[in-house]
Design a protein around this motif. Structure first.
Motif, PDB file in Angstrom:
ATOM      1  N   GLN A  28      60.303  38.021  47.766  1.00  0.00           N
ATOM      2  CA  GLN A  28      59.164  37.198  48.556  1.00  0.00           C
ATOM      3  C   GLN A  28      59.207  37.889  50.140  1.00  0.00           C
ATOM      4  OE1 GLN A  28      59.937  33.254  46.624  1.00  0.00           O
ATOM      5  NE2 GLN A  28      57.777  33.125  46.470  1.00  0.00           N
ATOM      6  N   PRO A  32      56.383  41.924  50.923  1.00  0.00           N
ATOM      7  CA  PRO A  32      55.053  42.189  51.803  1.00  0.00           C
ATOM      8  C   PRO A  32      55.392  42.754  53.018  1.00  0.00           C
ATOM      9  CG  PRO A  32      56.005  39.814  51.588  1.00  0.00           C
ATOM     10  CD  PRO A  32      56.798  40.717  50.508  1.00  0.00           C
ATOM     11  N   ASN A  33      56.558  42.533  53.715  1.00  0.00           N
ATOM     12  CA  ASN A  33      56.873  43.100  54.858  1.00  0.00           C
ATOM     13  C   ASN A  33      57.002  44.802  54.782  1.00  0.00           C
ATOM     14  OD1 ASN A  33      57.463  41.304  57.245  1.00  0.00           O
ATOM     15  ND2 ASN A  33      58.462  40.224  55.482  1.00  0.00           N
ATOM     16  N   LEU A  35      55.110  46.570  52.666  1.00  0.00           N
ATOM     17  CA  LEU A  35      53.828  47.050  52.561  1.00  0.00           C
ATOM     18  C   LEU A  35      53.097  46.846  53.933  1.00  0.00           C
ATOM     19  CD1 LEU A  35      52.439  44.908  49.285  1.00  0.00           C
ATOM     20  CD2 LEU A  35      52.650  47.628  49.807  1.00  0.00           C
ATOM     21  N   LEU A  36      53.490  46.072  54.903  1.00  0.00           N
ATOM     22  CA  LEU A  36      53.097  45.752  56.194  1.00  0.00           C
ATOM     23  C   LEU A  36      53.722  47.072  56.997  1.00  0.00           C
ATOM     24  CD1 LEU A  36      51.853  45.016  58.816  1.00  0.00           C
ATOM     25  CD2 LEU A  36      53.965  43.261  58.765  1.00  0.00           C
ATOM     26  N   PHE A  51      47.348  42.391  58.539  1.00  0.00           N
ATOM     27  CA  PHE A  51      48.049  42.099  57.303  1.00  0.00           C
ATOM     28  C   PHE A  51      49.208  40.929  57.582  1.00  0.00           C
ATOM     29  CE2 PHE A  51      51.318  42.445  54.161  1.00  0.00           C
ATOM     30  CZ  PHE A  51      50.879  42.669  52.708  1.00  0.00           C
ATOM     31  N   ALA A  53      52.284  38.288  56.474  1.00  0.00           N
ATOM     32  CA  ALA A  53      53.217  38.047  55.351  1.00  0.00           C
ATOM     33  C   ALA A  53      53.888  36.558  55.572  1.00  0.00           C
ATOM     34  CB  ALA A  53      54.612  39.025  55.590  1.00  0.00           C
ATOM     35  N   ASP A  54      53.962  35.846  54.507  1.00  0.00           N
ATOM     36  CA  ASP A  54      54.126  34.454  54.496  1.00  0.00           C
ATOM     37  C   ASP A  54      53.584  33.876  55.519  1.00  0.00           C
ATOM     38  OD1 ASP A  54      55.600  32.201  53.352  1.00  0.00           O
ATOM     39  OD2 ASP A  54      57.124  32.669  54.646  1.00  0.00           O
ATOM     40  N   ASP A  72      52.234  35.136  50.008  1.00  0.00           N
ATOM     41  CA  ASP A  72      53.547  35.999  50.096  1.00  0.00           C
ATOM     42  C   ASP A  72      52.822  37.116  51.213  1.00  0.00           C
ATOM     43  OD1 ASP A  72      55.499  34.704  48.904  1.00  0.00           O
ATOM     44  OD2 ASP A  72      54.582  35.349  47.120  1.00  0.00           O
ATOM     45  N   GLY A  73      51.788  37.779  50.833  1.00  0.00           N
ATOM     46  CA  GLY A  73      51.149  38.775  51.690  1.00  0.00           C
ATOM     47  C   GLY A  73      49.636  38.593  51.589  1.00  0.00           C
ATOM     48  N   LEU A 105      48.615  38.899  48.071  1.00  0.00           N
ATOM     49  CA  LEU A 105      49.630  39.115  47.069  1.00  0.00           C
ATOM     50  C   LEU A 105      50.559  38.150  46.962  1.00  0.00           C
ATOM     51  CD1 LEU A 105      51.745  41.122  45.825  1.00  0.00           C
ATOM     52  CD2 LEU A 105      52.962  41.497  48.151  1.00  0.00           C
ATOM     53  N   GLU A 106      50.797  37.670  45.528  1.00  0.00           N
ATOM     54  CA  GLU A 106      51.819  36.619  45.396  1.00  0.00           C
ATOM     55  C   GLU A 106      53.013  37.103  44.504  1.00  0.00           C
ATOM     56  OE1 GLU A 106      52.235  33.465  46.566  1.00  0.00           O
ATOM     57  OE2 GLU A 106      50.192  32.926  46.890  1.00  0.00           O
TER      58      GLU A 106
END
Length: 219
Positions: A28, A32-33, A35-36, A51, A53-54, A72-73, A105-106
């Motif tokens: 989690q 997302p990080n 992807l960032l 973008f 994240a959390d 999450d993202g 995104l979850e």
């Protein structure tokens, strides 16, 4: 009347920057990080996206504009890459010209977080076009697939077919792939181009170059 309503809404400085609920698995935080950081390379010259994240998203389509949803993202398009005042503490829709995230995104964890029902309803009402649920460990428990992409059509989410899935409005695809870093291999989510080829990280490109041509000049 609309302006008066907006004037009564709190500013980002007055709102908490998160819901203070910690993530309960590594994915989690990492996914997302990942992807960032990859997106920062792909869209290095673009300044019209953000973008998170959390990060808390404050909006006016829920029970109270002071109650955020925290995916999450998420990815928003057509917004400033960085606000004039610096980094965002949270994403406040009414301070972003009403622009809601295009992609959310979850990542499902051991503690079920209502990704397939309550959160889906929240994002649909908010108007998020693409809703992605990544569930690599508990998909059988939840009777779903490890990766599901939903698209908002006529106000409701419809499950899409194909992986990687091309998100036309984003200009990117999303899908799974294996990342190798320091001898560690793990499944992650990657961005893909329209030809279904995944975008590589800088480390992957460097490794590929060395495999083909040897060490970089001067190294």
């Amino acid at each position: 009347m609309v302006d008066s309503y907006l004037d009564r809404l709190p500013t980002s400085l007055e709102l908490p920057c998160s819901d203070d609920i910690p993530v309960d698995n590594e994915d989690q935080n990492f996914l997302p990080n990942f992807l960032l950081f990859l997106l920062e390379s792909i869209w290095a010259k673009r300044l019209d996206w953000f973008f998170g994240a959390d990060m808390a998203i404050y909006h006016t389509t829920g029970v109270n504009p002071r109650v955020p949803v925290v995916p999450d993202g998420f990815l928003s398009l057509g917004v400033e890459r960085r606000k004039a005042s610096g980094s965002r503490s949270s994403y406040v829709v009414w301070e972003e010209n009403g622009i809601v995230p295009t992609f959310v995104l979850e990542v499902v964890s051991q503690t079920y977080g209502e990704e397939y029902d309550k959160k889906m309803e929240i994002y649909a009402k908010l108007g998020v076009l693409y809703y992605v649920v990544y569930n690599p460990n508990f998909w059988q428990r939840d009777q779903h697939q490890p990766l599901e992409v939903y698209k908002l059509i006529d106000g409701f989410y419809q499950l899409q077919i194909g992986e990687p899935f091309w998100m036309q409005k984003v200009g990117l695809g999303i899908g799974r792939g294996i990342n190798s870093d320091g001898g560690l291999q793990r499944e992650v989510l990657y961005w893909y181009n329209k030809q279904s080829s995944r975008y590589q990280t800088a480390e992957e490109l460097l490794t590929e170059y060395r495999q083909q041509f040897g060490e970089l000049p001067g190294s």
